[in-house]
Design a protein around this motif. Structure first.
Motif, PDB file in Angstrom:
ATOM      1  N   ARG A  16       0.833  -1.208   0.000  1.00 27.34           N
ATOM      2  CA  ARG A  16       0.000   0.000   0.000  1.00 27.34           C
ATOM      3  C   ARG A  16       0.868   1.259   0.000  1.00 27.34           C
ATOM      4  N   LEU A  17       1.884   1.261   0.862  1.00 29.67           N
ATOM      5  CA  LEU A  17       2.773   2.427   0.934  1.00 29.67           C
ATOM      6  C   LEU A  17       3.547   2.621  -0.368  1.00 29.67           C
ATOM      7  N   ARG A  18       4.020   1.541  -0.949  1.00 33.28           N
ATOM      8  CA  ARG A  18       4.765   1.647  -2.211  1.00 33.28           C
ATOM      9  C   ARG A  18       3.874   2.117  -3.356  1.00 33.28           C
ATOM     10  N   GLU A  19       2.616   1.709  -3.329  1.00 38.53           N
ATOM     11  CA  GLU A  19       1.675   2.193  -4.346  1.00 38.53           C
ATOM     12  C   GLU A  19       1.491   3.707  -4.221  1.00 38.53           C
ATOM     13  N   ASP A  22       4.572   5.326  -5.638  1.00 42.85           N
ATOM     14  CA  ASP A  22       4.530   5.284  -7.104  1.00 42.85           C
ATOM     15  C   ASP A  22       3.612   6.375  -7.662  1.00 42.85           C
ATOM     16  N   ASN A  23       2.478   6.576  -7.025  1.00 42.95           N
ATOM     17  CA  ASN A  23       1.542   7.628  -7.456  1.00 42.95           C
ATOM     18  C   ASN A  23       2.156   9.015  -7.288  1.00 42.95           C
ATOM     19  N   ILE A  24       2.827   9.218  -6.171  1.00 42.85           N
ATOM     20  CA  ILE A  24       3.482  10.516  -5.926  1.00 42.85           C
ATOM     21  C   ILE A  24       4.588  10.738  -6.951  1.00 42.85           C
ATOM     22  N   ASP A  25       5.391   9.696  -7.233  1.00 44.50           N
ATOM     23  CA  ASP A  25       6.445   9.828  -8.244  1.00 44.50           C
ATOM     24  C   ASP A  25       5.862  10.214  -9.602  1.00 44.50           C
ATOM     25  N   ALA A  26       4.740   9.606  -9.970  1.00 38.85           N
ATOM     26  CA  ALA A  26       4.094   9.943 -11.245  1.00 38.85           C
ATOM     27  C   ALA A  26       3.643  11.400 -11.236  1.00 38.85           C
ATOM     28  N   ALA A  27       3.086  11.844 -10.121  1.00 37.84           N
ATOM     29  CA  ALA A  27       2.647  13.238 -10.022  1.00 37.84           C
ATOM     30  C   ALA A  27       3.837  14.191 -10.125  1.00 37.84           C
ATOM     31  N   VAL A  28       4.948  13.845  -9.501  1.00 37.85           N
ATOM     32  CA  VAL A  28       6.155  14.682  -9.566  1.00 37.85           C
ATOM     33  C   VAL A  28       6.626  14.802 -11.012  1.00 37.85           C
ATOM     34  N   VAL A  29       6.653  13.694 -11.738  1.00 38.04           N
ATOM     35  CA  VAL A  29       7.085  13.726 -13.143  1.00 38.04           C
ATOM     36  C   VAL A  29       6.165  14.627 -13.961  1.00 38.04           C
ATOM     37  N   HIS A  30       4.861  14.498 -13.754  1.00 39.33           N
ATOM     38  CA  HIS A  30       3.910  15.326 -14.506  1.00 39.33           C
ATOM     39  C   HIS A  30       4.046  16.800 -14.137  1.00 39.33           C
TER      40      HIS A  30
END
Length: 111
Positions: A16-19, A22-30
């Motif tokens: 759950r924490l890693r998911e 991953d979502n935060i990393d995607a948001a940072v890239v965007h």
């Protein structure tokens, strides 16, 4: 101990924490992509008006501002400054490229 040996509850929480990470990393890239779209426009504007690629006074203000934001968010201000310095260096590199090869107004956005 290996990851295959951990308790199911721990494994589920780790997943759950890693998911979330991953979502935060995607948001940072965007968010970075959006930031670079804006800085590309700044670079074209600077090139069109023969302004230098770097603006040390603006950069210093941004670093101070980001350090304050980091402190308020309980993030290491030195880390935030290193990250912004890395981003600024990339932006300046883009601006130097644009200044050497300016695109006409309304040209394609490239991060």
């Amino acid at each position: 101990m290996t990851y295959s040996d951990i308790d199911e509850t721990v494994a589920a929480e780790l997943g759950r924490l890693r998911e979330s990470i991953d979502n935060i990393d995607a948001a940072v890239v965007h968010m970075l992509a959006e930031r670079f779209k804006c800085t590309q426009q700044v670079g074209r504007l600077k090139a069109a008006h023969d302004l230098p690629p770097a603006d040390p006074a603006r950069e210093a203000r941004q670093i101070a501002r980001l350090r304050r934001l980091a402190e308020n968010a309980r993030l290491d201000p030195a880390f935030a400054e290193k990250l912004l310095n890395f981003i600024i260096a990339e932006v300046i590199r883009h601006h130097e490229t644009i200044a050497g090869h300016p695109e006409p107004q309304g040209g394609p956005d490239r991060p």
